[in-house]
Design an enzyme around this catalytic site. Sequence first.
Site, PDB file in Angstrom:
ATOM      1  N   LYS A 129      14.289  -1.174  -6.852  1.00 16.88           N
ATOM      2  CA  LYS A 129      14.780  -0.442  -5.671  1.00 16.88           C
ATOM      3  C   LYS A 129      15.127  -1.415  -4.543  1.00 16.88           C
ATOM      4  CE  LYS A 129      12.564   2.184  -2.611  1.00 16.88           C
ATOM      5  NZ  LYS A 129      13.179   1.727  -1.357  1.00 16.88           N
ATOM      6  N   ASP A 130      14.249  -2.399  -4.339  1.00 16.60           N
ATOM      7  CA  ASP A 130      14.526  -3.425  -3.334  1.00 16.60           C
ATOM      8  C   ASP A 130      15.258  -4.563  -4.041  1.00 16.60           C
ATOM      9  OD1 ASP A 130      13.179  -2.369  -0.895  1.00 16.60           O
ATOM     10  OD2 ASP A 130      11.500  -2.320  -2.279  1.00 16.60           O
ATOM     11  N   GLY A 150       0.830  -1.204   0.000  1.00 14.95           N
ATOM     12  CA  GLY A 150       0.000   0.000   0.000  1.00 14.95           C
ATOM     13  C   GLY A 150       0.862   1.251   0.000  1.00 14.95           C
ATOM     14  N   ARG A 166       8.545   5.598   2.457  1.00  9.88           N
ATOM     15  CA  ARG A 166       9.102   6.201   3.676  1.00  9.88           C
ATOM     16  C   ARG A 166       9.525   7.654   3.468  1.00  9.88           C
ATOM     17  NH1 ARG A 166      10.994   0.563   4.523  1.00  9.88           N
ATOM     18  NH2 ARG A 166       9.872  -0.121   6.376  1.00  9.88           N
ATOM     19  N   HIS A 195       4.954   2.878  -7.567  1.00  9.94           N
ATOM     20  CA  HIS A 195       4.003   1.769  -7.730  1.00  9.94           C
ATOM     21  C   HIS A 195       3.206   1.951  -9.024  1.00  9.94           C
ATOM     22  CE1 HIS A 195       4.388   1.842  -3.197  1.00  9.94           C
ATOM     23  NE2 HIS A 195       4.683   0.587  -3.480  1.00  9.94           N
ATOM     24  N   GLY A 213       9.893  -3.846  -8.203  1.00 13.16           N
ATOM     25  CA  GLY A 213      10.805  -2.747  -8.518  1.00 13.16           C
ATOM     26  C   GLY A 213      12.239  -3.135  -8.186  1.00 13.16           C
ATOM     27  N   HIS A 216       2.590   5.114  -4.501  1.00 15.80           N
ATOM     28  CA  HIS A 216       3.122   6.368  -5.038  1.00 15.80           C
ATOM     29  C   HIS A 216       3.453   6.156  -6.517  1.00 15.80           C
ATOM     30  CE1 HIS A 216       6.909   4.275  -4.576  1.00 15.80           C
ATOM     31  NE2 HIS A 216       6.769   4.228  -3.273  1.00 15.80           N
ATOM     32  N   GLN A 276       7.327  -9.040   8.217  1.00  9.67           N
ATOM     33  CA  GLN A 276       8.607  -8.585   7.685  1.00  9.67           C
ATOM     34  C   GLN A 276       9.149  -7.334   8.383  1.00  9.67           C
ATOM     35  OE1 GLN A 276       6.866  -8.048   3.596  1.00  9.67           O
ATOM     36  NE2 GLN A 276       8.277  -6.325   3.474  1.00  9.67           N
TER      37      GLN A 276
END
Length: 283
Positions: free
Chosen positions: A150-151, A29, A188, A35, A148, A32, A62
Amino acid sequence: MTQLVHGNAELRLAINGLASNICLVPTMGALHEGHAALIKAAKNFVGRDGCVVVSDFVNPKQFGQSEDFKKYPRDLEHDLKVARSSGAHILWAPSVEDVYPGQWPLDIETDPRFEILEGKSRPGHFAAVIEVVTRLFDIVQPNVAVFGEKDFQQLIFITNMANKRDPKIGILAIPTKRDSDGLALSSRNIYLSSDQRNVAHLIPDALKAAVLLASKGFSVRDIKEQVIQTISQSDLISLEYIELLSNDLTPITPGVVGRILIAVKLGDIRLIDNMPILLKENS
Ligand code: PAF
């Protein structure tokens, strides 16, 4: 039109009424633009007859004890708007009981790479991510799932899990979406104060400078030193790690594209980022 569904039976009914080619975009959720880019890529990928399911589930397992599970932003109405404007067919917001019915926990195959980078400061995190993604795959039964870059560490482990457990599920990796100053989009980022936000560009600046130095033949040690210097331009940012690794998170090989990965803290907010990097053969 995006259909909002909650329980697993409601989800199955909605999917069955739509299509056979199912693309899952797993999220926690707080949707942004990053996503939105994943959902649009999913939509493109499945084409006209496909069905894009966005899961919206803040996975309690997690988060570490000192982490921000309770504080994690939740706004289903906002998420529905983003899912709708990006073209998702279904936004699925399950409960903990939907995702973790009686037979849990799953037996997750561990990997020594679970303990490095993010895993060092977040014990148990990757086993929990693999567990929830496995469960989401079992419930949704997608043909493709989108994640993504990013992770990056998570992406590698999920790809391995899918290849071993259900190779029919394709994993589509989407490059990181960035703000105009280069900061990687993250749920974040909204916690950053304006002072912190103003210096956060130093993170992508440091990575870009590192990529340039690598292309000029600088050594890993010199590249890391440059990153430390860039980050220390602001005393609002502290470096947690900077590593140059291969794309499977083993030691980097010069002449083969790998990754530079960083984690920093701005106050209590922990941010991560990464970029592809190519060390010259003789560096
Ligand atoms: O990347 C995330 O948002 C989460 O780790 C994921 C993959 C949705 C699992 O909870």
